[in-house]
Design an enzyme around this catalytic site. Structure first.
Site, PDB file in Angstrom:
ATOM      1  N   THR A  76     -56.525 -31.007  13.383  1.00  0.00           N
ATOM      2  CA  THR A  76     -57.129 -32.298  13.715  1.00  0.00           C
ATOM      3  C   THR A  76     -57.190 -32.475  15.227  1.00  0.00           C
ATOM      4  OG1 THR A  76     -56.464 -33.353  11.646  1.00  0.00           O
ATOM      5  CG2 THR A  76     -56.904 -34.797  13.509  1.00  0.00           C
ATOM      6  N   ASN A 155     -63.229 -27.077   2.466  1.00  0.00           N
ATOM      7  CA  ASN A 155     -61.902 -27.360   1.936  1.00  0.00           C
ATOM      8  C   ASN A 155     -61.912 -27.899   0.507  1.00  0.00           C
ATOM      9  OD1 ASN A 155     -63.004 -29.515   3.818  1.00  0.00           O
ATOM     10  ND2 ASN A 155     -61.591 -30.727   2.575  1.00  0.00           N
ATOM     11  N   GLN A 183     -59.252 -23.715   6.711  1.00  0.00           N
ATOM     12  CA  GLN A 183     -59.055 -23.158   5.375  1.00  0.00           C
ATOM     13  C   GLN A 183     -59.291 -21.650   5.331  1.00  0.00           C
ATOM     14  OE1 GLN A 183     -57.889 -24.594   2.703  1.00  0.00           O
ATOM     15  NE2 GLN A 183     -57.871 -26.708   3.402  1.00  0.00           N
ATOM     16  N   SER A 203     -54.753 -24.128  11.889  1.00  0.00           N
ATOM     17  CA  SER A 203     -53.550 -24.900  11.620  1.00  0.00           C
ATOM     18  C   SER A 203     -52.555 -24.024  10.878  1.00  0.00           C
ATOM     19  CB  SER A 203     -53.886 -26.138  10.780  1.00  0.00           C
ATOM     20  OG  SER A 203     -52.841 -27.075  10.818  1.00  0.00           O
ATOM     21  N   ALA A 204     -51.310 -23.943  11.381  1.00  0.00           N
ATOM     22  CA  ALA A 204     -50.324 -23.005  10.844  1.00  0.00           C
ATOM     23  C   ALA A 204     -49.974 -23.267   9.388  1.00  0.00           C
ATOM     24  CB  ALA A 204     -49.059 -23.058  11.699  1.00  0.00           C
ATOM     25  N   HIS A 205     -49.910 -24.540   9.003  1.00  0.00           N
ATOM     26  CA  HIS A 205     -49.404 -24.836   7.662  1.00  0.00           C
ATOM     27  C   HIS A 205     -50.385 -24.492   6.556  1.00  0.00           C
ATOM     28  CE1 HIS A 205     -51.384 -28.715   6.292  1.00  0.00           C
ATOM     29  NE2 HIS A 205     -51.801 -28.669   7.542  1.00  0.00           N
ATOM     30  N   THR A 244     -44.796 -30.625  26.236  1.00  0.00           N
ATOM     31  CA  THR A 244     -43.815 -29.577  25.990  1.00  0.00           C
ATOM     32  C   THR A 244     -44.134 -28.857  24.690  1.00  0.00           C
ATOM     33  OG1 THR A 244     -42.106 -30.851  27.125  1.00  0.00           O
ATOM     34  CG2 THR A 244     -41.360 -29.106  25.651  1.00  0.00           C
ATOM     35  N   CYS A 330     -56.599 -35.283   2.783  1.00  0.00           N
ATOM     36  CA  CYS A 330     -56.758 -36.327   3.796  1.00  0.00           C
ATOM     37  C   CYS A 330     -57.547 -37.526   3.284  1.00  0.00           C
ATOM     38  CB  CYS A 330     -57.445 -35.745   5.033  1.00  0.00           C
ATOM     39  SG  CYS A 330     -56.506 -34.417   5.801  1.00  0.00           S
TER      40      CYS A 330
END
Length: 406
Positions: A76, A155, A183, A203-205, A244, A330
Site C-alpha cells: 500500500t 487479487n 499477488q 509485500s513480504a506477507h 528507521t 481489504c
C-alpha cells in the site's frame, strides 16, 4: 479422512511466516538489534549488512539491482509512493495517468486522490476474463501521460495482465510503467528488465514473510526514475522513504524472497495442480458453478468460483471449518458485491454468490478433498432452501421473470 481444521485457503489475504523465515529473523529481535543507519559501531554495521543481504535477495526475485529496492511498510505504501511520487515529480510534463478498473484499492484510491487534486486518470475497462484492450491502451496515452499502472495478477480472480506487452507500449511511448505485483511475487516469473517495468510494488506477507514490510522497485537506468517522497525526515532509502528500517522484518522478507526463488518451479507446479483438482471436483459435484476470470493466464494458486442461487456470505458462514473469502481482504467488510467481478460483467446476484479460494505452500491434497466435500454439502443445502434454484431446475428462465408486485 482426517484433516486438521480449520483449513486455511485464504493465502491471497496473507500467508503464514515460513518457519525458515522466522528462524532467520529471531536473532534480530534482541541479539543483533542495531540501527542500520548507525555507521559508527559494529551493531549498526551488522544491521546494515543484514539489510544489504535482504536487498540483494529481494532484487534477485525480480531481476533488479539491489540499489533499486526501496524499503516500505508494504505494498500500500509502495503503491502510494510510486503513484503520488511520480505524479509530483513529473507534473511539469503532464497530469494524465492510466490504470484499470479492476486494480486493488491501494492503487485505485491514490489515483482517485490525484483526481481530486486536478489530475486526469483514464480508467481502462476489462473483458469477461479481466483483460484490457492493449490497442486501446496505446490510443489512450497522450503527450501529457506520465504513468500507467497495471497489476501483474488480480487479487480476486487471478487473471494476469499482459505486463510484458504493456511494458513495451509504455517504453515506446516514453511513459513510466508501475506494476503492483503484490499477488504475483513468488507465484509467476517476474523480470523488471525483460518486462519493461519501471516501478514495482511487493509485500513480504504475501510470500511467507512477515507483515508490515515491503518494497518499491525504482528503476535506476534507461530511464532513471525519480520520485517525490511522501515521507520526509532523514533522507533514508535514496531520499525516497525516510524512517528507521525494520531490520528484523526486512531480514524476513529477504529470506522469504530467497526461498520463493529457490523453490519456485516445484511450488508453482504443486499449487496449480491443487487448484485444478479443487476446480475439477467442485464443478463435477456442482455443475452449475462458474469459474471467474481467465482459465489459462492466471495466478497458479487462486480460483474464484460463483455458485448461482447461493448467497456468498451465507456460504462462508456455513463453511466454519474453512477459511475462504468473498473477495479482497481489504474490502471484505463491505456488503457491496465485488467491483472486480462486476467489471467482468457479472450481475450483482452472481457476484454476491462468489467465493475466492487461494491456496498456499502448506495446503495438502487431503485438504482439497475436505474442502470440496464441505463446499458441495453446504451449497447443496443452501440451494435446497432457495426458491430461485427450484425455479431454475424447473426450466424457468429467471432473466425473463417479471418480479413486479401489485
Amino acid at each position: 479422512m482426517t484433516v486438521k481444521t480449520p483449513v486455511y485457503m485464504d493465502y491471497s489475504a496473507t500467508t503464514p511466516c515460513d518457519p525458515r523465515v522466522v528462524e532467520k529473523m529471531l536473532p534480530y529481535f534482541s541479539q543483533e538489534f542495531g540501527n542500520a543507519a548507525s555507521r559508527n559501531h559494529v551493531f549498526g554495521w551488522k544491521a546494515e549488512s543484514a539489510v544489504d543481504e535482504a536487498r540483494e535477495q529481494v532484487a534477485a526475485l525480480i531481476n533488479a539491482h539491489p540499489k533499486e529496492i526501496i524499503w516500505t511498510s508494504g505494498s500500500t505504501e509502495a503503491n502510494n509512493l510510486a503513484i503520488k511520487g511520480a505524479a509530483e515529480m513529473y507534473r511539469s510534463k503532464g497530469q494524465h495517468m492510466i490504470s484499470c478498473v479492476t486494480e486493488h484499492k491501494a492503487v485505485l484510491d491514490p489515483l482517485h486522490h490525484l483526481e481530486s487534486e486536478g489530475f486526469e486518470v483514464t480508467w481502462m475497462e476489462v473483458d469477461r476474463q479481466g483483460h484490457i484492450d492493449l490497442e486501446a491502451l496505446g490510443k489512450a496515452i497522450t503527450d501529457k501521460t506520465t504513468l500507467i499502472s497495471f497489476m501483474a495478477g488480480n487479487n480476486e480472480t487471478g487473471t494476469l495482465h499482459a505486463i510484458k506487452e504493456i511494458g513495451r507500449i509504455a517504453k515506446d511511448r516514453g511513459v513510466l510503467f508501475h506494476c503492483d505485483a503484490t499477488q504475483a511475487a513468488g507465484r509467476i516469473p517476474l523480470d523488471v528488465m525483460d518486462q519493461g517495468i519501471d516501478l514495482m510494488s511487493l509485500s513480504a506477507h504475501k510470500f511467507y514473510g512477515p507483515k508490515g514490510v515491503g518494497c518499491l522497485y525504482v528503476r535506476r537506468k534507461s530511464p532513471r526514475v525519480r520520485l517525490v517522497p511522501i515521507l520526509d525526515g532523514g533522507g533514508h532509502e535514496r531520499g525516497m522513504r525516510s524512517g528507521t528500517l525494520n531490520v528484523t522484518g526486512l531480514v524476513g522478507m529477504g529470506e522469504a524472497a530467497r526461498i520463493a526463488r529457490e523453490d519456485f518451479d516445484l511450488e508453482t507446479s504443486k499449487l496449480a495442480g491443487l487448484r485444478d483438482k479443487l476446480e475439477r471436483d467442485i464443478l463435477a459435484a456442482l455443475p452449475d458453478s462458474v469459474v471467474n476470470g481467465d482459465p489459462e493466464n492466471r495466478l497458479p494458486h487462486l480460483s474464484n468460483i460463483s455458485f448461482p442461487y447461493v448467497e456468498g456470505e451465507s456460504l462462508i458462514m456455513g463453511l466454519s471449518d474453512i477459511a475462504v473469502s468473498s473477495g479482497s481482504a481489504c474490502t471484505s467488510a463491505s456488503l457491496e458485491p465485488s467491483y472486480v467481478l462486476r467489471a467482468l460483467g457479472l450481475g450483482d446476484e452472481l457476484a454476491h454468490s462468489s467465493i475466492r479460494f487461494s491456496l498456499g505452500r502448506f495446503n495438502t491434497a487431503e485438504e482439497i478433498e475436505f474442502v470440496t466435500e464441505q463446499v458441495t454439502k453446504e451449497v447443496t443445502r443452501l440451494r435446497e432452501m432457495s426458491p430461485l434454484w427450484e425455479m431454475a431446475q424447473e426450466g424457468i428462465d429467471l432473466s425473463k421473470v417479471n418480479w413486479t408486485t401489485h
